[in-house]
Design an enzyme around this catalytic site. Structure first.
Site, mmCIF file in Angstrom:
data_model
loop_
_atom_site.group_PDB
_atom_site.id
_atom_site.type_symbol
_atom_site.label_atom_id
_atom_site.label_comp_id
_atom_site.label_asym_id
_atom_site.label_seq_id
_atom_site.Cartn_x
_atom_site.Cartn_y
_atom_site.Cartn_z
ATOM 1 N N SER A 29 0.579 -1.093 0.010
ATOM 2 C CA SER A 29 0.107 -0.097 -0.018
ATOM 3 C C SER A 29 0.648 1.197 0.025
ATOM 4 O O SER A 29 0.421 2.296 -0.248
ATOM 5 C CB SER A 29 -0.897 -0.017 1.088
ATOM 6 O OG SER A 29 -0.202 -0.245 2.505
ATOM 7 N N ASP A 57 5.711 -7.166 2.490
ATOM 8 C CA ASP A 57 4.744 -7.670 1.356
ATOM 9 C C ASP A 57 5.237 -7.592 0.311
ATOM 10 O O ASP A 57 6.197 -6.904 -0.145
ATOM 11 C CB ASP A 57 3.695 -6.313 1.264
ATOM 12 C CG ASP A 57 2.365 -6.539 1.014
ATOM 13 O OD1 ASP A 57 1.956 -7.761 1.073
ATOM 14 O OD2 ASP A 57 1.189 -5.814 1.109
ATOM 15 N N GLU A 96 -0.246 -12.503 -1.650
ATOM 16 C CA GLU A 96 -1.631 -12.573 -2.185
ATOM 17 C C GLU A 96 -2.223 -13.665 -2.564
ATOM 18 O O GLU A 96 -1.345 -14.194 -3.845
ATOM 19 C CB GLU A 96 -2.072 -11.144 -2.709
ATOM 20 C CG GLU A 96 -2.021 -9.825 -1.959
ATOM 21 C CD GLU A 96 -2.355 -8.591 -2.866
ATOM 22 O OE1 GLU A 96 -3.185 -8.855 -3.774
ATOM 23 O OE2 GLU A 96 -2.296 -7.601 -2.192
ATOM 24 N N GLU A 141 -9.487 -9.449 3.700
ATOM 25 C CA GLU A 141 -9.765 -7.996 3.390
ATOM 26 C C GLU A 141 -11.098 -7.721 2.849
ATOM 27 O O GLU A 141 -11.452 -8.596 1.551
ATOM 28 C CB GLU A 141 -8.611 -7.575 2.475
ATOM 29 C CG GLU A 141 -8.770 -6.098 1.836
ATOM 30 C CD GLU A 141 -7.586 -5.286 1.307
ATOM 31 O OE1 GLU A 141 -6.461 -5.896 1.522
ATOM 32 O OE2 GLU A 141 -7.707 -4.028 1.079
HETATM 33 O O1 KIV Z 1 -0.590 -3.365 1.533
HETATM 34 C C1 KIV Z 1 -1.399 -3.462 2.641
HETATM 35 O O2 KIV Z 1 -1.047 -2.169 3.439
HETATM 36 C C2 KIV Z 1 -2.069 -4.570 2.660
HETATM 37 C C3 KIV Z 1 -2.980 -4.248 3.995
HETATM 38 C C4 KIV Z 1 -4.039 -3.426 3.609
HETATM 39 C C5 KIV Z 1 -3.364 -5.686 4.492
HETATM 40 O O3 KIV Z 1 -1.780 -5.480 2.141
#
Ligand code: KIV
Length: 301
Positions: free
Chosen positions: A68, A106, A138, A205
């Site tokens: 994000s 992530d 994901e 989510e």
């Molecule tokens: O990228 C992110 O911040 C996320 C969260 C919203 C779970 O994947």
């Protein structure tokens, strides 16, 4: 964060452990134990050293360096353009700021979908160079073999199902997932596959609250919800939403605990006005020197 979970992560030892060093890092075993004991798990995103330090000091046990950041820090329209190198840059900064929290990196789009080997090499960089403790990716059942491969070599993996932003174009937008029998069943199956593959937690989510609660009851690994209701084992929010820093778009599931955008804008405007008016800096913010030295230095001018 509930008072109970704030206390449990702020005390000298991580949840359920006695006699460890005050700075012992939260582990996936702590998270599992928190689920078993019904202790809510707090997760928050961080993208830099300073905010990671603040979040860590506040006793948040799980920090996500979310992709994000592509939207709230780098100004991209979606998370799709975020690269591995960009993520690594931020993961390293967060790693320097977080002493106790378990840091999850992530995995950006197209850094794990091609093959398990690709995922392995890239996830390894997050742990080795980024100093993260785990990674998030994901996808449900189709990603389970990749999750299993990472776990097999000792890389903790957090799953992420429901609204998966890297698939925004396939999903037809940022929409709630699981309102039909077919998709609800698929999500439950995805959660079970991820659990079986060894994921240590699963982000849900934008999943309807009753479905998220049902999934939570049916898996033994913690579920971390965002727009998935109070029935999950924990909650995650994007820091910039929580602080009211990102005003471009505020998702319905976000709660603003502060309005920092307003405060920052006001501070900057006051600074601008004072510089323009000549009222900043004052002597208090400047440095003096011996007059004789200055005179001598300027003598040959
Ligand atoms: O990228 C992110 O911040 C996320 C969260 C919203 C779970 O994947």
């Amino acid at each position: 964060m509930s008072k109970k979970s704030a206390k449990s992560v702020q005390r000298e030892t991580p949840p359920g452990e006695a006699g460890s060093s005050p700075l012992r890092r939260v582990t996936i075993n702590d998270l599992r134990r928190m689920k078993e004991q019904g202790e809510k798990i707090v997760m928050l995103t961080a993208y830099d050293y300073v905010t990671a330090q603040l979040i860590d000091q506040a006793g948040v046990p799980l920090i996500l360096v979310g992709d994000s950041l592509g939207i709230v820090v780098l100004g991209y329209e979606t998370t799709l353009p975020v690269t591995l190198e960009e993520m690594l840059h931020h993961v390293k900064a967060v790693g320097r700021g977080a002493q106790r929290a378990f840091v999850v990196a992530d995995m950006p789009f197209m850094t794990y979908q091609v093959s398990a080997e690709q995922a392995l090499l890239n996830a390894g960089r997050f742990l080795q160079e980024g100093t993260a403790q785990g990674v998030k990716l994901e996808g449900g059942e189709p990603m389970a073999p990749t999750v299993a491969r990472l776990v097999e070599v000792g890389i903790p993996v957090m799953g992420h199902i429901g609204l998966t932003p890297q698939s925004v174009h396939q999903l037809g937008g940022y929409r709630v997932q699981g309102r039909t029998v077919e998709v609800a069943r698929r999500l439950l199956n995805d959660a079970r596959c991820l659990e079986q593959a060894g994921a240590f937690a699963i982000v849900l989510e934008c999943v309807p609250a009753p479905l998220a609660a049902a999934i939570t009851e049916r898996v033994n690994v913690p579920t971390i919800g965002i727009g998935a209701g109070a029935g999950c084992d924990g909650q995650v929010q994007v820091l910039h939403d929580l602080l009211g820093l990102f005003t471009g778009f505020v998702p319905r599931h976000a709660k603003q605990y502060a309005q920092l955008a307003q405060i920052i804008r006001q501070a900057v405007e006051t600074y601008r006005d004072e510089v323009q008016a000549g009222t900043f800096p004052t002597a208090e913010h400047a440095f003096g020197m011996e007059e004789a030295i200055l005179r001598e230095a300027l003598a040959e001018e």
